[in-house]
Design a protein around this motif. Sequence first.
Motif, PDB file in Angstrom:
ATOM      1  N   ASP A   1       0.848  -1.195   0.000  1.00 41.84           N
ATOM      2  CA  ASP A   1       0.000   0.000   0.000  1.00 41.84           C
ATOM      3  C   ASP A   1       0.880   1.240   0.000  1.00 41.84           C
ATOM      4  N   PHE A   2       0.427   2.262  -0.719  1.00 46.33           N
ATOM      5  CA  PHE A   2       1.134   3.538  -0.757  1.00 46.33           C
ATOM      6  C   PHE A   2       0.115   4.653  -0.598  1.00 46.33           C
ATOM      7  N   ILE A   3       0.425   5.603   0.246  1.00 48.07           N
ATOM      8  CA  ILE A   3      -0.389   6.813   0.361  1.00 48.07           C
ATOM      9  C   ILE A   3       0.435   7.925  -0.266  1.00 48.07           C
ATOM     10  N   ILE A   4      -0.164   8.580  -1.253  1.00 46.94           N
ATOM     11  CA  ILE A   4       0.534   9.574  -2.066  1.00 46.94           C
ATOM     12  C   ILE A   4      -0.221  10.894  -1.956  1.00 46.94           C
ATOM     13  N   ASP A   5       0.500  11.985  -1.707  1.00 46.76           N
ATOM     14  CA  ASP A   5      -0.182  13.282  -1.576  1.00 46.76           C
ATOM     15  C   ASP A   5      -0.357  13.941  -2.942  1.00 46.76           C
ATOM     16  N   SER A   6      -0.975  15.118  -2.946  1.00 49.43           N
ATOM     17  CA  SER A   6      -1.288  15.794  -4.209  1.00 49.43           C
ATOM     18  C   SER A   6      -0.035  16.256  -4.954  1.00 49.43           C
ATOM     19  N   ASN A   7       1.100  16.358  -4.254  1.00 50.85           N
ATOM     20  CA  ASN A   7       2.370  16.694  -4.905  1.00 50.85           C
ATOM     21  C   ASN A   7       3.080  15.457  -5.441  1.00 50.85           C
ATOM     22  N   LYS A   8       2.447  14.308  -5.259  1.00 52.49           N
ATOM     23  CA  LYS A   8       2.969  12.993  -5.668  1.00 52.49           C
ATOM     24  C   LYS A   8       4.162  12.554  -4.818  1.00 52.49           C
ATOM     25  N   ASP A   9       4.179  13.021  -3.568  1.00 50.77           N
ATOM     26  CA  ASP A   9       5.153  12.536  -2.589  1.00 50.77           C
ATOM     27  C   ASP A   9       4.530  11.361  -1.845  1.00 50.77           C
ATOM     28  N   ILE A  10       5.337  10.393  -1.524  1.00 52.31           N
ATOM     29  CA  ILE A  10       4.852   9.234  -0.780  1.00 52.31           C
ATOM     30  C   ILE A  10       4.784   9.592   0.700  1.00 52.31           C
TER      31      ILE A  10
ATOM     32  N   ALA B   1       4.545   4.113   2.835  1.00 55.42           N
ATOM     33  CA  ALA B   1       4.763   2.951   1.970  1.00 55.42           C
ATOM     34  C   ALA B   1       4.782   1.728   2.862  1.00 55.42           C
ATOM     35  N   LYS B   2       3.928   0.771   2.545  1.00 54.63           N
ATOM     36  CA  LYS B   2       3.833  -0.451   3.344  1.00 54.63           C
ATOM     37  C   LYS B   2       3.943  -1.651   2.406  1.00 54.63           C
ATOM     38  N   TYR B   3       5.076  -2.330   2.486  1.00 57.31           N
ATOM     39  CA  TYR B   3       5.251  -3.591   1.782  1.00 57.31           C
ATOM     40  C   TYR B   3       4.866  -4.675   2.771  1.00 57.31           C
ATOM     41  N   GLY B   4       3.872  -5.461   2.438  1.00 60.62           N
ATOM     42  CA  GLY B   4       3.348  -6.456   3.364  1.00 60.62           C
ATOM     43  C   GLY B   4       4.395  -7.460   3.807  1.00 60.62           C
ATOM     44  N   ASN B   5       4.251  -7.895   5.044  1.00 63.81           N
ATOM     45  CA  ASN B   5       5.105  -8.962   5.582  1.00 63.81           C
ATOM     46  C   ASN B   5       4.474 -10.333   5.380  1.00 63.81           C
ATOM     47  N   ASN B   6       3.202 -10.331   4.922  1.00 62.69           N
ATOM     48  CA  ASN B   6       2.489 -11.560   4.595  1.00 62.69           C
ATOM     49  C   ASN B   6       1.305 -11.179   3.707  1.00 62.69           C
ATOM     50  N   VAL B   7       0.490 -12.129   3.363  1.00 59.45           N
ATOM     51  CA  VAL B   7      -0.604 -11.916   2.415  1.00 59.45           C
ATOM     52  C   VAL B   7      -1.690 -10.979   2.944  1.00 59.45           C
ATOM     53  N   VAL B   8      -1.842 -10.869   4.251  1.00 57.76           N
ATOM     54  CA  VAL B   8      -2.924 -10.057   4.818  1.00 57.76           C
ATOM     55  C   VAL B   8      -2.427  -8.739   5.419  1.00 57.76           C
ATOM     56  N   ASP B   9      -1.195  -8.389   5.177  1.00 59.82           N
ATOM     57  CA  ASP B   9      -0.564  -7.228   5.816  1.00 59.82           C
ATOM     58  C   ASP B   9      -0.707  -5.974   4.958  1.00 59.82           C
ATOM     59  N   HIS B  10      -1.617  -5.106   5.369  1.00 58.67           N
ATOM     60  CA  HIS B  10      -1.869  -3.816   4.719  1.00 58.67           C
ATOM     61  C   HIS B  10      -1.809  -2.717   5.776  1.00 58.67           C
ATOM     62  N   ILE B  11      -1.768  -1.467   5.323  1.00 51.89           N
ATOM     63  CA  ILE B  11      -1.954  -0.354   6.254  1.00 51.89           C
ATOM     64  C   ILE B  11      -3.399  -0.445   6.734  1.00 51.89           C
ATOM     65  N   PRO B  12      -3.636  -0.479   8.034  1.00 48.86           N
ATOM     66  CA  PRO B  12      -5.022  -0.539   8.516  1.00 48.86           C
ATOM     67  C   PRO B  12      -5.834   0.667   8.031  1.00 48.86           C
ATOM     68  N   LEU B  13      -7.069   0.414   7.615  1.00 45.52           N
ATOM     69  CA  LEU B  13      -7.917   1.513   7.147  1.00 45.52           C
ATOM     70  C   LEU B  13      -8.120   2.553   8.234  1.00 45.52           C
ATOM     71  N   SER B  14      -8.199   2.113   9.484  1.00 40.82           N
ATOM     72  CA  SER B  14      -8.375   3.067  10.588  1.00 40.82           C
ATOM     73  C   SER B  14      -7.194   4.032  10.655  1.00 40.82           C
ATOM     74  N   GLU B  15      -6.014   3.548  10.331  1.00 41.46           N
ATOM     75  CA  GLU B  15      -4.825   4.401  10.322  1.00 41.46           C
ATOM     76  C   GLU B  15      -4.868   5.381   9.154  1.00 41.46           C
ATOM     77  N   ILE B  16      -5.279   4.905   8.010  1.00 40.00           N
ATOM     78  CA  ILE B  16      -5.354   5.763   6.824  1.00 40.00           C
ATOM     79  C   ILE B  16      -6.350   6.885   7.042  1.00 40.00           C
ATOM     80  N   LEU B  17      -7.467   6.561   7.685  1.00 46.36           N
ATOM     81  CA  LEU B  17      -8.545   7.530   7.856  1.00 46.36           C
ATOM     82  C   LEU B  17      -8.452   8.347   9.136  1.00 46.36           C
ATOM     83  N   ALA B  18      -7.495   8.042  10.008  1.00 49.53           N
ATOM     84  CA  ALA B  18      -7.332   8.795  11.251  1.00 49.53           C
ATOM     85  C   ALA B  18      -6.755  10.172  10.953  1.00 49.53           C
TER      86      ALA B  18
END
Length: 185
Positions: free
Chosen positions: A148-157, A160-177
């Motif tokens: 998962d990557f969160i990118i701002d309007s200037n296209k800066d990262i 960046a979260k490279y999963g450690n397993n198949v179910v490893d993503h940035i938690p949505l609660s973290e993205i939306l906090a």
Amino acid sequence: MQLKKGQKAPLFVTHDIWGNIIDLKLIGDKKILLCFFRYAECSVCQLRVSEIMGAKTRFSEQGIKVIAVFQSPAESLRLTIADKPHFDFAVIADPERVLYDLYFVKPSWIKLFKTINLSGVKRIFKSIRAGFKPGGKVEGLFHQIPADFIIDSNKDILAAKYGNNVVDHIPLSEILAEQNGYSQR
């Protein structure tokens, strides 16, 4: 090499599964959640997509555009993923793995086997309880790991979260906090 917070996001121009042009550079004042998944019939990938769909109002309120990338061909994604009611974010078919390579999203047998832990097994059972069939047709590399990557309007990262397993993503609660700096509120 993995991309990191503070780097410029690699720009790309491609089409979504419906033929619409997706030009990362032209996505102006919105932040972007760019998610790399495994394949269309991956039950835990479908669960994550379902959770993103469930939070679509909050993503919209916070000015975050979601783009999902899969290894599956567009036909499979139209049948398996995007045929759900109220599906309204960009889905890109990348069977040639062009975007995976551009963002250094790699497969790993070791990380695949790391999914067999308590949180991984719970997530797999949650996907099954939600109605997503386990297994399914594998299109692409079975041992593909998400990112998962969160990118701002200037296209800066911003993250960046490279999963450690198949179910490893940035938690949505973290993205939306609000306090994490990802949201625009």
